[in-house]
Design a protein around this motif. Structure first.
Motif, PDB file in Angstrom:
ATOM      1  N   SER A 230       0.826  -1.205   0.000  1.00 23.98           N
ATOM      2  CA  SER A 230       0.000   0.000   0.000  1.00 23.98           C
ATOM      3  C   SER A 230       0.861   1.256   0.000  1.00 23.98           C
ATOM      4  CB  SER A 230      -0.909   0.007   1.226  1.00 23.98           C
ATOM      5  OG  SER A 230      -1.647   1.212   1.296  1.00 23.98           O
ATOM      6  N   PRO A 231       0.483   2.289  -0.757  1.00 25.15           N
ATOM      7  CA  PRO A 231       1.244   3.542  -0.777  1.00 25.15           C
ATOM      8  C   PRO A 231       1.248   4.288   0.557  1.00 25.15           C
ATOM      9  CG  PRO A 231      -0.168   3.382  -2.705  1.00 25.15           C
ATOM     10  CD  PRO A 231      -0.586   2.290  -1.773  1.00 25.15           C
ATOM     11  N   GLY A 232       0.285   4.007   1.414  1.00 27.41           N
ATOM     12  CA  GLY A 232       0.194   4.740   2.669  1.00 27.41           C
ATOM     13  C   GLY A 232      -0.202   3.847   3.823  1.00 27.41           C
ATOM     14  N   PRO A 233      -0.143   4.369   5.042  1.00 30.28           N
ATOM     15  CA  PRO A 233      -0.493   3.574   6.218  1.00 30.28           C
ATOM     16  C   PRO A 233      -1.996   3.369   6.329  1.00 30.28           C
ATOM     17  CG  PRO A 233      -0.044   5.835   6.860  1.00 30.28           C
ATOM     18  CD  PRO A 233       0.265   5.747   5.393  1.00 30.28           C
ATOM     19  N   GLY A 234      -2.371   2.335   7.058  1.00 29.64           N
ATOM     20  CA  GLY A 234      -3.784   2.084   7.277  1.00 29.64           C
ATOM     21  C   GLY A 234      -4.014   0.834   8.080  1.00 29.64           C
ATOM     22  N   ASN A 235      -5.241   0.683   8.525  1.00 33.54           N
ATOM     23  CA  ASN A 235      -5.645  -0.477   9.331  1.00 33.54           C
ATOM     24  C   ASN A 235      -7.123  -0.751   9.094  1.00 33.54           C
ATOM     25  OD1 ASN A 235      -6.820  -0.680  12.638  1.00 33.54           O
ATOM     26  ND2 ASN A 235      -5.929  -2.424  11.580  1.00 33.54           N
ATOM     27  N   ALA A 236      -7.441  -2.011   8.853  1.00 32.04           N
ATOM     28  CA  ALA A 236      -8.840  -2.406   8.689  1.00 32.04           C
ATOM     29  C   ALA A 236      -9.061  -3.757   9.348  1.00 32.04           C
ATOM     30  CB  ALA A 236      -9.227  -2.479   7.216  1.00 32.04           C
ATOM     31  N   LEU A 237     -10.131  -3.865  10.100  1.00 31.60           N
ATOM     32  CA  LEU A 237     -10.558  -5.129  10.698  1.00 31.60           C
ATOM     33  C   LEU A 237     -11.758  -5.637   9.918  1.00 31.60           C
ATOM     34  CD1 LEU A 237     -10.579  -7.288  12.963  1.00 31.60           C
ATOM     35  CD2 LEU A 237     -12.063  -5.720  14.264  1.00 31.60           C
ATOM     36  N   LEU A 238     -11.650  -6.835   9.369  1.00 32.48           N
ATOM     37  CA  LEU A 238     -12.701  -7.427   8.535  1.00 32.48           C
ATOM     38  C   LEU A 238     -13.269  -8.654   9.236  1.00 32.48           C
ATOM     39  CD1 LEU A 238     -10.533  -7.315   5.314  1.00 32.48           C
ATOM     40  CD2 LEU A 238     -12.360  -5.701   5.865  1.00 32.48           C
ATOM     41  N   ILE A 239     -14.513  -8.564   9.669  1.00 31.22           N
ATOM     42  CA  ILE A 239     -15.191  -9.687  10.321  1.00 31.22           C
ATOM     43  C   ILE A 239     -16.117 -10.330   9.296  1.00 31.22           C
ATOM     44  CG2 ILE A 239     -16.695 -10.406  12.204  1.00 31.22           C
ATOM     45  CD1 ILE A 239     -15.784  -7.916  13.744  1.00 31.22           C
ATOM     46  N   ALA A 240     -15.848 -11.599   8.973  1.00 32.39           N
ATOM     47  CA  ALA A 240     -16.639 -12.324   7.974  1.00 32.39           C
ATOM     48  C   ALA A 240     -17.623 -13.249   8.691  1.00 32.39           C
ATOM     49  CB  ALA A 240     -15.721 -13.135   7.068  1.00 32.39           C
ATOM     50  N   ILE A 241     -18.898 -13.105   8.345  1.00 24.37           N
ATOM     51  CA  ILE A 241     -19.964 -13.916   8.947  1.00 24.37           C
ATOM     52  C   ILE A 241     -20.590 -14.726   7.834  1.00 24.37           C
ATOM     53  CG2 ILE A 241     -22.052 -13.851  10.349  1.00 24.37           C
ATOM     54  CD1 ILE A 241     -21.156 -10.897  11.063  1.00 24.37           C
TER      55      ILE A 241
END
Length: 352
Positions: A230-241
């Motif tokens: 990724s070109p920049g910083p980031g954070n994502a939490l993905l909850i799959a149901i």
């Protein structure tokens, strides 16, 4: 010559969804339109770059004549020509959502006379839009169940605010969509991924710890992923149901000065509400099912209380097609949505 429809961009939730739905329906039906008050309900009204990119994409696939399509414009007139498939490449130039740009052109390209390959660059994981994972694991599988042959692959993550993500969508034409009923969900299996880019991996691990504790998800179903492209910083939490019907994705996005536990707790609360409701269709998927169901000539689904996006989409649909969208609210807070069209073929476009 088709009638020029006048669309009020300030109606309902008054955001960019009205423009995207209007573009999608214009391409499919061949109806030209004028929209006034674009994004009038937002703090910065008018066309932003991601909305302008959607207009350019819709114009490119149909050879449309456009006036008023400038950055910041609150008014747009759009006269579409015949939709053609082929290769299409669009770059937003900001972290604006590339998945939302796709909304404007996907229905028409599924009905185009030839296959398409769409390359989109911009935000793929943006807190103001469904992430790529929702597109790939939630929406597109439902589209395929309705008869669409469409796949997507992520080539580079683009987190807010840097953007710079990239994904490719391959679309095969379909003669018509088939109606779909999503009324019963059944048991679910829950898993989660926490993505970090330019952020200590401890952030993702703290988020997953909260998912483990609050949702009871076993550690073997939790994954921490360090994104290095990724070109920049980031954070994502993905909850799959996941259920037999579909996989719902609930997302939490990291924010400055907001702890990982807070981000994860918010996402867990949304996931818990969806799980407890026993409905198959989540709030965000409900926003995006109405247009495909109109193309199919009908459909029905159970969801949570519909969002302002969903209600506004229904109002816009009625301006383009002879369609009845019914919302039946149940005492338990759930809602059954039924789409009925007066013509069995829905609004499948045969000529411009």
């Amino acid at each position: 010559m088709r009638e020029l429809l006048t669309i009020d961009g300030s109606q309902g939730e008054g955001g960019g969804q009205i423009l995207r739905t209007t573009l999608a329906l214009s391409l499919v039906t061949g109806h030209p339109f004028r929209i006034d008050g674009i994004r009038a309900g937002r703090s910065k009204p008018g066309l932003l770059r991601q909305h302008l990119t959607a207009v350019h994409a819709a114009a490119q696939v149909s050879g449309a004549t456009v006036s008023g399509g400038d950055l910041g414009s609150g008014t747009l007139t759009f006269h579409p020509g015949p939709v053609r498939g082929g290769d299409l490449s669009m770059a937003i130039g900001t972290a604006g959502s590339a998945t939302l740009v796709l909304q404007a052109i996907l229905p028409a390209l599924l009905l185009a006379p030839e296959a398409s390959r769409v390359v989109l660059e911009g935000g793929t994981h943006n807190p103001y839009a469904p992430p790529f994972d929702f597109l790939d694991r939630t929406l597109l599988p439902v589209i395929r169940r309705m008869g669409g042959n469409v796949t997507a692959r992520l080539e580079r993550h683009g987190f807010y605010p840097a953007g710079g993500g990239r994904f490719t969508v391959d679309i095969e034409p379909v003669s018509r969509f088939e109606p779909l009923a999503l009324l019963v969900r059944g048991p679910v299996q829950v898993s989660a991924q926490a993505l970090v880019s330019g952020v200590p991996e401890g952030v993702s691990k703290r988020e997953l710890k909260v998912v483990n504790e609050q949702l009871g998800v076993p550690w073997e179903a939790l994954e921490s992923i360090v994104v290095r492209t990724s070109p920049g910083p980031g954070n994502a939490l993905l909850i799959a149901i996941a259920s037999e019907e579909l996989t719902e994705i609930v997302t939490g996005f990291g924010e400055k000065q907001v702890g990982a536990a807070v981000v994860a707790s918010r996402a867990c609360k949304e996931a818990q509400a969806y799980i407890a409701s026993n409905v198959p269709v989540g709030v965000h998927l409900a926003d995006q099912l109405l247009v495909p169901m109109v193309l199919a000539g009908g459909g029905t689904f159970r969801t949570l209380a519909p969002s302002a996006h969903t209600m506004t989409n229904a109002a816009v649909l009625k301006q383009f097609a002879d369609v009845d969208v019914r919302f039946v609210n149940e005492s338990d807070g759930t809602c059954t949505v039924t789409v009925d069209t007066a013509r069995a073929s829905g609004v499948n476009r045969t000529a411009s």
